[in-house]
Design a protein around this motif. Structure first.
Motif, PDB file in Angstrom:
ATOM      1  N   TRP A  35      49.752 -15.605  -3.902  1.00 60.71           N
ATOM      2  CA  TRP A  35      51.026 -15.394  -3.198  1.00 60.71           C
ATOM      3  C   TRP A  35      51.560 -13.988  -3.451  1.00 60.71           C
ATOM      4  O   TRP A  35      52.131 -13.369  -2.561  1.00 60.71           O
ATOM      5  CB  TRP A  35      52.054 -16.446  -3.618  1.00 60.71           C
ATOM      6  CG  TRP A  35      51.773 -17.793  -3.039  1.00 60.71           C
ATOM      7  CD1 TRP A  35      51.389 -18.916  -3.705  1.00 60.71           C
ATOM      8  CD2 TRP A  35      51.850 -18.165  -1.660  1.00 60.71           C
ATOM      9  NE1 TRP A  35      51.223 -19.958  -2.824  1.00 60.71           N
ATOM     10  CE2 TRP A  35      51.508 -19.525  -1.555  1.00 60.71           C
ATOM     11  CE3 TRP A  35      52.174 -17.480  -0.488  1.00 60.71           C
ATOM     12  CZ2 TRP A  35      51.479 -20.212  -0.348  1.00 60.71           C
ATOM     13  CZ3 TRP A  35      52.151 -18.171   0.718  1.00 60.71           C
ATOM     14  CH2 TRP A  35      51.807 -19.513   0.781  1.00 60.71           C
ATOM     15  N   ASN A  36      51.403 -13.460  -4.656  1.00 60.14           N
ATOM     16  CA  ASN A  36      51.862 -12.085  -4.953  1.00 60.14           C
ATOM     17  C   ASN A  36      51.141 -11.070  -4.073  1.00 60.14           C
ATOM     18  O   ASN A  36      51.749 -10.146  -3.540  1.00 60.14           O
ATOM     19  CB  ASN A  36      51.634 -11.727  -6.427  1.00 60.14           C
ATOM     20  CG  ASN A  36      52.551 -12.476  -7.354  1.00 60.14           C
ATOM     21  OD1 ASN A  36      53.601 -12.967  -6.943  1.00 60.14           O
ATOM     22  ND2 ASN A  36      52.152 -12.594  -8.601  1.00 60.14           N
ATOM     23  N   THR A  37      49.850 -11.238  -3.940  1.00 61.11           N
ATOM     24  CA  THR A  37      49.065 -10.352  -3.088  1.00 61.11           C
ATOM     25  C   THR A  37      49.484 -10.507  -1.634  1.00 61.11           C
ATOM     26  O   THR A  37      49.677  -9.515  -0.921  1.00 61.11           O
ATOM     27  CB  THR A  37      47.565 -10.652  -3.250  1.00 61.11           C
ATOM     28  OG1 THR A  37      47.192 -10.374  -4.599  1.00 61.11           O
ATOM     29  CG2 THR A  37      46.733  -9.826  -2.297  1.00 61.11           C
ATOM     30  N   LEU A  38      49.656 -11.732  -1.201  1.00 61.40           N
ATOM     31  CA  LEU A  38      50.066 -11.990   0.174  1.00 61.40           C
ATOM     32  C   LEU A  38      51.427 -11.362   0.479  1.00 61.40           C
ATOM     33  O   LEU A  38      51.623 -10.770   1.541  1.00 61.40           O
ATOM     34  CB  LEU A  38      50.100 -13.497   0.424  1.00 61.40           C
ATOM     35  CG  LEU A  38      50.167 -13.947   1.856  1.00 61.40           C
ATOM     36  CD1 LEU A  38      49.018 -13.369   2.669  1.00 61.40           C
ATOM     37  CD2 LEU A  38      50.154 -15.450   1.934  1.00 61.40           C
ATOM     38  N   GLU A  39      52.344 -11.459  -0.459  1.00 61.01           N
ATOM     39  CA  GLU A  39      53.669 -10.859  -0.269  1.00 61.01           C
ATOM     40  C   GLU A  39      53.562  -9.338  -0.117  1.00 61.01           C
ATOM     41  O   GLU A  39      54.203  -8.739   0.739  1.00 61.01           O
ATOM     42  CB  GLU A  39      54.600 -11.212  -1.431  1.00 61.01           C
ATOM     43  CG  GLU A  39      56.009 -10.763  -1.225  1.00 61.01           C
ATOM     44  CD  GLU A  39      57.026 -11.835  -1.558  1.00 61.01           C
ATOM     45  OE1 GLU A  39      58.154 -11.682  -1.084  1.00 61.01           O
ATOM     46  OE2 GLU A  39      56.709 -12.791  -2.284  1.00 61.01           O
ATOM     47  N   ALA A  40      52.727  -8.706  -0.925  1.00 54.92           N
ATOM     48  CA  ALA A  40      52.527  -7.250  -0.815  1.00 54.92           C
ATOM     49  C   ALA A  40      51.906  -6.883   0.531  1.00 54.92           C
ATOM     50  O   ALA A  40      52.311  -5.904   1.166  1.00 54.92           O
ATOM     51  CB  ALA A  40      51.646  -6.758  -1.963  1.00 54.92           C
ATOM     52  N   LEU A  41      50.943  -7.674   0.972  1.00 55.27           N
ATOM     53  CA  LEU A  41      50.307  -7.404   2.266  1.00 55.27           C
ATOM     54  C   LEU A  41      51.309  -7.551   3.411  1.00 55.27           C
ATOM     55  O   LEU A  41      51.371  -6.704   4.304  1.00 55.27           O
ATOM     56  CB  LEU A  41      49.132  -8.359   2.487  1.00 55.27           C
ATOM     57  CG  LEU A  41      47.935  -8.215   1.550  1.00 55.27           C
ATOM     58  CD1 LEU A  41      46.959  -9.362   1.756  1.00 55.27           C
ATOM     59  CD2 LEU A  41      47.250  -6.876   1.732  1.00 55.27           C
ATOM     60  N   LEU A  42      52.100  -8.602   3.382  1.00 53.72           N
ATOM     61  CA  LEU A  42      53.091  -8.828   4.431  1.00 53.72           C
ATOM     62  C   LEU A  42      54.144  -7.729   4.460  1.00 53.72           C
ATOM     63  O   LEU A  42      54.631  -7.352   5.520  1.00 53.72           O
ATOM     64  CB  LEU A  42      53.749 -10.197   4.243  1.00 53.72           C
ATOM     65  CG  LEU A  42      52.875 -11.388   4.593  1.00 53.72           C
ATOM     66  CD1 LEU A  42      53.476 -12.686   4.056  1.00 53.72           C
ATOM     67  CD2 LEU A  42      52.654 -11.477   6.089  1.00 53.72           C
ATOM     68  N   SER A  43      54.479  -7.199   3.310  1.00 50.03           N
ATOM     69  CA  SER A  43      55.454  -6.096   3.244  1.00 50.03           C
ATOM     70  C   SER A  43      54.865  -4.804   3.796  1.00 50.03           C
ATOM     71  O   SER A  43      55.585  -3.998   4.372  1.00 50.03           O
ATOM     72  CB  SER A  43      55.910  -5.885   1.800  1.00 50.03           C
ATOM     73  OG  SER A  43      56.593  -7.028   1.349  1.00 50.03           O
ATOM     74  N   ALA A  44      53.564  -4.609   3.623  1.00 53.13           N
ATOM     75  CA  ALA A  44      52.920  -3.379   4.089  1.00 53.13           C
ATOM     76  C   ALA A  44      52.594  -3.414   5.579  1.00 53.13           C
ATOM     77  O   ALA A  44      52.619  -2.385   6.240  1.00 53.13           O
ATOM     78  CB  ALA A  44      51.643  -3.125   3.296  1.00 53.13           C
ATOM     79  N   PHE A  45      52.275  -4.588   6.100  1.00 53.76           N
ATOM     80  CA  PHE A  45      51.834  -4.707   7.489  1.00 53.76           C
ATOM     81  C   PHE A  45      53.003  -5.163   8.357  1.00 53.76           C
ATOM     82  O   PHE A  45      53.123  -6.326   8.720  1.00 53.76           O
ATOM     83  CB  PHE A  45      50.645  -5.653   7.604  1.00 53.76           C
ATOM     84  CG  PHE A  45      49.474  -5.271   6.738  1.00 53.76           C
ATOM     85  CD1 PHE A  45      49.097  -3.943   6.606  1.00 53.76           C
ATOM     86  CD2 PHE A  45      48.747  -6.218   6.050  1.00 53.76           C
ATOM     87  CE1 PHE A  45      48.022  -3.567   5.815  1.00 53.76           C
ATOM     88  CE2 PHE A  45      47.669  -5.867   5.259  1.00 53.76           C
ATOM     89  CZ  PHE A  45      47.309  -4.532   5.141  1.00 53.76           C
ATOM     90  N   LYS A  46      53.843  -4.228   8.727  1.00 48.38           N
ATOM     91  CA  LYS A  46      55.092  -4.509   9.449  1.00 48.38           C
ATOM     92  C   LYS A  46      54.876  -5.020  10.872  1.00 48.38           C
ATOM     93  O   LYS A  46      55.760  -5.631  11.444  1.00 48.38           O
ATOM     94  CB  LYS A  46      55.976  -3.261   9.497  1.00 48.38           C
ATOM     95  CG  LYS A  46      56.329  -2.700   8.142  1.00 48.38           C
ATOM     96  CD  LYS A  46      57.297  -3.596   7.433  1.00 48.38           C
ATOM     97  CE  LYS A  46      57.748  -2.922   6.145  1.00 48.38           C
ATOM     98  NZ  LYS A  46      58.356  -3.842   5.231  1.00 48.38           N
ATOM     99  N   GLU A  47      53.719  -4.763  11.455  1.00 45.26           N
ATOM    100  CA  GLU A  47      53.435  -5.201  12.828  1.00 45.26           C
ATOM    101  C   GLU A  47      52.614  -6.482  12.874  1.00 45.26           C
ATOM    102  O   GLU A  47      52.229  -6.932  13.946  1.00 45.26           O
ATOM    103  CB  GLU A  47      52.704  -4.089  13.601  1.00 45.26           C
ATOM    104  CG  GLU A  47      53.501  -2.805  13.728  1.00 45.26           C
ATOM    105  CD  GLU A  47      54.818  -3.006  14.477  1.00 45.26           C
ATOM    106  OE1 GLU A  47      54.823  -3.697  15.509  1.00 45.26           O
ATOM    107  OE2 GLU A  47      55.836  -2.484  13.996  1.00 45.26           O
TER     108      GLU A  47
END
Length: 184
Positions: A127-139
């Motif tokens: 989940w920590n990794t997923l949260e970072a990915l979702l924050s980086a991929f704004k589109e």
């Protein structure tokens, strides 16, 4: 293990002959040139690295969809290099790659504004990794995180950009947070 650059050249390359010992097999040049490829699918190739990044950038500049399901990518740095190597990438499928390593060990992902669909089924992504990915991929508008063994949703943020969320075959106990984290 194999590298992405080798697998692309093997499947899509323009080589017109194959050597197998003393026998040379001639075959017609395969389909369109590498430079015109927009979709690359290389499943079950035992790839664990990208290989020659410079060759990938110059040979495949128009790739917008990359399907790397069922390979051996386990290093998030390699995954992040995909975004700089394929700047037009809008679709990435990493299903069944062992990506359980936490991003905190590697650093934040690069901001990649074109990525719209990310498939991380059966990757054991945290989940920590997923949260970072979702924050980086704004589109990012579509996220697939099925078959990751999630029993609860452990995200802090809200990700309204995600319009389609696929979480099949996760033994979730409580799905009430889905609307909180993914309001659209």
């Amino acid at each position: 293990m194999s590298a992405l650059s080798n697998a692309i050249n093997e499947k899509y390359g323009e080589n017109d002959e194959e050597t197998s010992g003393p026998i040379i097999i001639r075959r017609p040049v395969r389909g369109p040139s590498l430079g015109s490829l927009r979709v690359i699918a290389l499943n079950h190739r035992r790839m664990d690295s990208l290989g020659d990044l410079a060759w990938l950038q110059t040979s495949c500049p128009n790739v917008s969809e990359l399907d790397l399901a069922c390979n051996a990518f386990s290093d998030w740095k390699q995954v992040f290099d995909i975004f700089s190597t394929f700047p037009r990438l809008a679709f990435l499928n990493l299903t069944d790659n062992p990506l359980e390593k936490n991003l905190s060990e590697i650093g934040m992902p690069p901001n990649h504004s074109r990525l719209q669909v990310l498939i991380l089924n059966k990757t054991n992504v945290s989940w920590n990794t997923l949260e970072a990915l979702l924050s980086a991929f704004k589109e990012l508008t579509e996220l697939h995180i099925s078959m990751n063994g999630y029993t609860e949703i452990e995200l802090e943020g809200e990700f309204p950009q995600v319009k389609r969320l696929h979480m099949n075959e996760n033994p979730l106990v409580d799905i009430n947070n889905v609307g909180k984290n993914f309001p659209n």
